[in-house]
Design an enzyme around this catalytic site. Structure first.
Site, PDB file in Angstrom:
ATOM      1  N   SER A   1      -4.654  -2.844  -2.009  1.00  0.00           N
ATOM      2  CA  SER A   1      -4.862  -3.547  -0.752  1.00  0.00           C
ATOM      3  C   SER A   1      -5.129  -5.017  -1.048  1.00  0.00           C
ATOM      4  CB  SER A   1      -6.052  -2.943   0.014  1.00  0.00           C
ATOM      5  OG  SER A   1      -6.420  -3.744   1.122  1.00  0.00           O
TER       6      SER A   1
ATOM      7  N   HIS B   1      -2.739   0.700   7.296  1.00  0.00           N
ATOM      8  CA  HIS B   1      -2.981   0.772   5.851  1.00  0.00           C
ATOM      9  C   HIS B   1      -2.930   2.239   5.433  1.00  0.00           C
ATOM     10  CE1 HIS B   1      -4.471  -0.115   1.915  1.00  0.00           C
ATOM     11  NE2 HIS B   1      -5.686   0.356   2.113  1.00  0.00           N
TER      12      HIS B   1
ATOM     13  N   CYS C   1       0.800  -1.227   0.000  1.00  0.00           N
ATOM     14  CA  CYS C   1       0.000   0.000   0.000  1.00  0.00           C
ATOM     15  C   CYS C   1       0.834   1.280   0.000  1.00  0.00           C
ATOM     16  CB  CYS C   1      -0.980  -0.014   1.168  1.00  0.00           C
ATOM     17  SG  CYS C   1      -0.227  -0.138   2.817  1.00  0.00           S
TER      18      CYS C   1
END
Length: 290
Positions: free
Chosen positions: A191, A174, A139
Site C-alpha cells: 500500500s 484497497h 495492491c
C-alpha cells in the site's frame, strides 16, 4: 481560464470507467496496461505525461531522464527460496520483505492486467510475470503475487480482504491477502501507507485483524465504509477454480461494532473448516527463474 485539453492520462482514466457499449462500469481510479511487458510506446508516453502532471516545475529534469542514454542500474529483487527447514513464519516474513522490495507503483498506471474472473492458474501465470519483471506493483498485483509465493505453505490459509473507504468525499478501494496460521491471523500486501499493507500473525481472531485495519484507516484520515472477505484460496497453482473474492460484506458504522464482530466471527468459522490441508514435511521452493 484553465485548459480543457484532455491528456492521454485523463483519457485513459475515463475509458477505464466506460464499457464497450458506452455504459458506466466499476470505476478504476487509474489506467491499466493492457499491452503486457515490455511496455508499448503509448503506455510509456502516458507514464511520462503523468510524471510531468504531478511535477510540472520539474519538466526539464523529467525530459532529461527520458532522453538520457545511460541511467544508473536499479537492483533487481529476487523472490525468496523457501527451504523446507525454514519455519512457516520465517517464510512469510521473507515473502513480505520481497514484496516490500518491489515497492509500490506510483506511476499512475497498473503494469500488470489482473482479471479477477480468470482461473487461479491464469492468475498464477501473471504472478510469474511479476516475479520475472520485478517492477513496482499495486495492491491487487501484490495479492496475486502473495498467493503464488505462499502456495507451498499448505498449512497457511489465504483469503482476500477488500476495503472500501472514504476520504474528503472520495471513495478508495484497497485489497490485501488475509492469512490464518496456527490459530492466529495476519495479512500480506502492499500500500501507499505502511499501516495498510501487511499485518503480523498476532491477532487471535479475524475480527481483531479487521478492527486493527479500521484503526489504521482512521489514522490515515479515512473512514472505513465496508469490508469484503473472500474464501480460502487453493494452494494448487494449476487449479482451474476461480478465486472467491467476495463471500461476505460487512458495513462499518459507529454503532454496529457488536453486529459486525459477530458476523466476522461466524464467517471465520467457515474459513477454518474450508480447504484445510494437512501439514507436509517438505515444501517445494519457488524459484525466481522460469
Amino acid at each position: 481560464m484553465p485548459s480543457t485539453r484532455m491528456t492521454s492520462f485523463t483519457k485513459a482514466i475515463k475509458s477505464a470507467s466506460i464499457s464497450s457499449d458506452g455504459s458506466k462500469k466499476f470505476h478504476v481510479p487509474f489506467p491499466i496496461n493492457k499491452g503486457g511487458v515490455p511496455l508499448d510506446e503509448p503506455t510509456w508516453d502516458r507514464l511520462w505525461e503523468y510524471a510531468t502532471e504531478l511535477y510540472p516545475d520539474h519538466r526539464a529534469q523529467i525530459n532529461h531522464i527520458r532522453i538520457s542514454p545511460c541511467l544508473e542500474e536499479v537492483p533487481i529483487p529476487h523472490a525468496p527460496l523457501l527451504q523446507f527447514q525454514t519455519s512457516t513464519t520465517e517464510c512469510l516474513n521473507s515473502i513480505q520483505s520481497y514484496i516490500h522490495s518491489l515497492t509500490y507503483n506510483h506511476t499512475g498506471t497498473q503494469i500488470f492486467d489482473i482479471k479477477k474472473t480468470r482461473p487461479l492458474a491464469g492468475l498464477m501465470d501473471t504472478a510469474k510475470d511479476i516475479v520475472r519483471e520485478s517492477l513496482p506493483i499495486k495492491c491487487l498485483e501484490a495479492v496475486v503475487l502473495s498467493l503464488y509465493l505462499t502456495s507451498p505453505l499448505t498449512t497457511v490459509n489465504r483469503f482476500p480482504i477488500g476495503f472500501k473507504s472514504e476520504q474528503k468525499g472520495r471513495l478508495h478501494y484497497h485489497i490485501v491477502l488475509g492469512l490464518s496460521y496456527a490459530g492466529m491471523y495476519g495479512a500480506m500486501g502492499i500500500s501507499r501507507r505502511k499501516e495498510l499493507m501487511d499485518k503480523p500473525l498476532v491477532f487471535r481472531n479475524l475480527s481483531l485483524l479487521i478492527e486493527n485495519f479500521n484503526v489504521s484507516y482512521a489514522k490515515n484520515g479515512h473512514l472505513l465504509k465496508k469490508v469484503r472477505i473472500g474464501m480460502n484460496v487453493s494452494h494448487d497453482i494449476h487449479s482451474m477454480e476461480k478465486v472467491a473474492w467476495r463471500c461476505i460484506s460487512v458495513s462499518f458504522k459507529p454503532n454496529n461494532y457488536s453486529d459486525r464482530r459477530t458476523k466476522i466471527y461466524n464467517f471465520s468459522k467457515s474459513l477454518r473448516s474450508y480447504n484445510t490441508l494437512p501439514e507436509i514435511k517438505k515444501r517445494v521452493p519457488i524459484s525466481s527463474s522460469r
